[in-house]
Design an enzyme around this catalytic site. Structure first.
Site, PDB file in Angstrom:
ATOM      1  N   ALA A 249       0.912  -1.084   0.017  1.00 23.62           N
ATOM      2  CA  ALA A 249       0.061  -0.061  -0.037  1.00 23.62           C
ATOM      3  C   ALA A 249       0.796   1.314  -0.034  1.00 23.62           C
ATOM      4  CB  ALA A 249      -0.926   0.010   1.251  1.00 23.62           C
ATOM      5  N   ALA A 250       2.131   1.224  -0.433  1.00 21.66           N
ATOM      6  CA  ALA A 250       3.001   2.425  -0.343  1.00 21.66           C
ATOM      7  C   ALA A 250       2.408   3.287  -1.405  1.00 21.66           C
ATOM      8  CB  ALA A 250       4.177   1.985  -0.636  1.00 21.66           C
ATOM      9  N   GLY A 251       2.161   2.810  -2.622  1.00 21.53           N
ATOM     10  CA  GLY A 251       1.430   3.422  -3.630  1.00 21.53           C
ATOM     11  C   GLY A 251       0.145   4.061  -3.333  1.00 21.53           C
ATOM     12  N   ASP A 252      -0.622   3.402  -2.582  1.00 16.87           N
ATOM     13  CA  ASP A 252      -2.103   4.057  -2.150  1.00 16.87           C
ATOM     14  C   ASP A 252      -1.852   5.250  -1.177  1.00 16.87           C
ATOM     15  OD1 ASP A 252      -3.366   1.940  -3.558  1.00 16.87           O
ATOM     16  OD2 ASP A 252      -3.224   0.568  -1.698  1.00 16.87           O
TER      17      ASP A 252
END
Ligand code: RIB
Length: 327
Positions: A249-252
């Site tokens: 979830a780093a991209g989120d």
């Protein structure tokens, strides 16, 4: 303040931690197992809400314990969930996630109720758009619904940010509806048809996406940072050096931060820096939604930031820990 509206998925993440990923046909003994609220749509909504911006989520869960738990977690995070329908005929979405000893991940999703999102959900979405500054989209709900959501938001003058994940081919008439597209390097490569692995190829990919009609193409490059391309400018934001626990979830986190920054009218270089800081903080914590930082945590981080990561590719592009204009 205008709101961030998210149209997308909710999943319960079934997370195993292991020293390394198994080979095909191999059985590994893992270190631990947790269930964590996730789903790209819900994660991006939590990221924005924790930063203090009014946030609404539109999507579907199943009529089951996982769905109830997902909704409770979102409400606790301050996400408006009146737009989330309980689908009586489907199970809630799940994601089987393995995280290795370096914090890298592998994810398999089973969409469940997310896969039933359709026209009725887009009509519900439309009721939230008059208050919206940004609509956040991803590709974990069916593509026709995503395209309809982009069309209606664009027609109402709401800026649309698309996270094209999981990667799939997109119709050409979607691109001009997008204010911003935010692929990672794998997704960017699949969208443009050539490999994207460093800043030079990311810039080329961004230029292709801008030619297709997107106003801003941001390619997320992990530890190489992020590169933003518009019709007449290119900006690079190096990544911050932080201890990596879990990259799920780093991209989120990046996208929720970007949406918050755009709603608040930050210039693009500042928005990139904020989004990169939020992604950096998220990888220092385990899990998807639990890893999204608060606004005060981000402000403290940016007031005294760690060094940025120098990359072996395109060293010449790195000038320090703030984003830079290349042309
Ligand atoms: O982007 C991370 C998310 O992808 C996880 O939370 C998982 O649910 C999948 O949707």
């Amino acid at each position: 303040m205008k709101s961030v509206v998210v149209f997308g998925s909710l999943n319960m993440d079934l997370v195993t931690r292991c020293d390394r990923f198994p080979q095909p046909g191999e059985t590994l003994v893992g270190r631990d197992f947790t269930t964590v609220p996730g789903g790209k749509g819900a994660n991006q909504a939590v990221a924005a809400a924790r930063l203090g911006v009014p946030t609404e989520l539109v999507g579907r869960v199943g009529q089951d314990d996982l769905g109830r738990s997902l909704l409770a977690g979102l409400q606790q995070a301050g996400v408006g969930c009146d737009g989330v329908t309980v689908d009586r005929d489907s199970a809630s979405g799940v994601a089987a996630i393995a995280v290795d000893g370096r914090g890298e991940n592998q994810i398999v999703i089973v969409p469940g109720a997310n896969g039933q999102v359709e026209t009725a959900d887009v009509q519900r979405l439309a009721t939230y758009l008059p208050q919206a500054g940004v609509l956040l989209l991803q590709l974990e709900v069916p593509l026709p619904a995503v395209v309809s959501a982009a069309q209606i938001a664009h027609s109402m003058g709401v800026r649309v940010i698309l996270d094209p994940a999981p990667a799939q081919a997109l119709p050409t008439d979607l691109f001009p509806l997008l204010h911003c597209i935010t692929p990672n390097q794998v997704e960017a490569g699949q969208l443009v048809g050539f490999p994207v692995g460093d800043r030079a190829s990311a810039q080329q990919a961004g230029e292709v996406l801008v030619k297709r009609g997107v106003a801003i193409a941001i390619v997320k490059l992990g530890e190489q940072g992020a590169i933003a391309v518009t019709a007449d400018q290119v900006w690079v934001q190096p990544a911050f050096s932080v201890p990596v626990v879990d990259t799920v979830a780093a991209g989120d986190a990046f996208n929720g931060g970007l949406a918050m920054a755009m709603v608040q009218g930050q210039p693009l270089p500042d928005a990139l820096r904020w989004a990169t800081a939020i992604a950096a903080l998220s990888v220092t914590q385990a899990g998807a939604q639990p890893s999204m930082p608060t606004r005060s945590a981000v402000e403290a981080f940016l007031a005294d930031p760690p060094p940025t990561i120098a990359t072996s590719s395109n060293q010449a592009l790195i000038y320090g820990n703030s984003s830079i204009r290349l042309s």
